[in-house]
Design an enzyme around this catalytic site. Sequence first.
Site, mmCIF file in Angstrom:
data_model
loop_
_atom_site.group_PDB
_atom_site.id
_atom_site.type_symbol
_atom_site.label_atom_id
_atom_site.label_comp_id
_atom_site.label_asym_id
_atom_site.label_seq_id
_atom_site.Cartn_x
_atom_site.Cartn_y
_atom_site.Cartn_z
ATOM 1 N N GLN A 158 3.166 10.087 0.984
ATOM 2 C CA GLN A 158 4.489 9.449 1.067
ATOM 3 C C GLN A 158 5.379 9.778 -0.130
ATOM 4 O OE1 GLN A 158 2.540 5.425 1.988
ATOM 5 N NE2 GLN A 158 4.512 5.274 3.039
ATOM 6 N N GLY A 193 0.831 -1.195 0.000
ATOM 7 C CA GLY A 193 0.000 0.000 0.000
ATOM 8 C C GLY A 193 0.861 1.239 0.000
ATOM 9 N N HIS A 199 -4.050 1.411 7.842
ATOM 10 C CA HIS A 199 -2.685 1.966 7.795
ATOM 11 C C HIS A 199 -2.608 3.117 6.782
ATOM 12 C CE1 HIS A 199 1.884 1.343 7.709
ATOM 13 N NE2 HIS A 199 1.653 2.185 6.724
ATOM 14 N N GLU A 200 -3.134 2.893 5.588
ATOM 15 C CA GLU A 200 -3.027 3.920 4.538
ATOM 16 C C GLU A 200 -3.890 5.133 4.845
ATOM 17 O OE1 GLU A 200 -0.577 3.634 2.687
ATOM 18 O OE2 GLU A 200 -0.249 1.496 3.014
ATOM 19 N N CYS A 260 6.211 -0.028 7.116
ATOM 20 C CA CYS A 260 5.786 1.105 6.301
ATOM 21 C C CYS A 260 6.974 1.556 5.457
ATOM 22 C CB CYS A 260 5.323 2.240 7.212
ATOM 23 S SG CYS A 260 4.875 3.739 6.322
ATOM 24 N N LEU A 261 6.721 1.869 4.196
ATOM 25 C CA LEU A 261 7.798 2.292 3.306
ATOM 26 C C LEU A 261 8.425 3.606 3.775
ATOM 27 C CD1 LEU A 261 6.144 1.386 -0.118
ATOM 28 C CD2 LEU A 261 7.902 0.099 1.109
ATOM 29 N N HIS A 288 -2.282 7.494 7.137
ATOM 30 C CA HIS A 288 -1.330 8.405 6.489
ATOM 31 C C HIS A 288 -2.001 9.719 6.082
ATOM 32 C CE1 HIS A 288 2.491 6.366 6.079
ATOM 33 N NE2 HIS A 288 1.951 5.272 5.585
HETATM 34 NI NI NI Z 1 2.830 3.366 5.501
#
Ligand code: NI
Length: 170
Positions: A51, A46, A136-137, A94-95, A140
């Site tokens: 991000q 995701g 999670h997304e 998480c990226l 963000h």
């Molecule tokens: Ni993330």
Amino acid sequence: MTVLKIITYPDPFLKKKTKPVEDINDDIKKLIEDMADTMYEAPGVGLAAIQVGEDRSIIVFDPEADKENRPYQVLINPEIVSTEGELLSENEGCLSVPEFRSDVKRAEFAVVTGLDIQGNPVRIDAQGLLAVILQHEIDHLNGILFIDRISSLKRGIYKRKVKKQLRENE
Ligand code: NI
């Protein structure tokens, strides 16, 4: 294919609340395609627009991380309308939070609404991994990272590690 640069913690941009998309124009469609490229390349399951430096309410996701077939979904202006139950999301990552994973308490079920790329309303009744990814997304979009949802003790360990790395790279 365009792979965008992923912003990482502690960049303050990640704390920004995103703005809803009013017009799904060509720029937005291009951003979505680039976000998918970036997610698959990472690889991740995701990605939120914030991000990659765009403070817009857009997420892409693919629980399978199937780079070959790219069956990703996009949600524009997504919202969690209800949640139910609880599960432990094991080793969540998480990226934007590289080299760190932690268990996170999440809801087991989540009902999410938003728009697809054509602007049609979408409703997803998610469970398990998909529900976790969506929570999670969508976090963000509100400036929340998964490390904000773990104990301050664990978060402190990660923060000190990042500070040390930043000092070493100076
Ligand atoms: Ni993330």
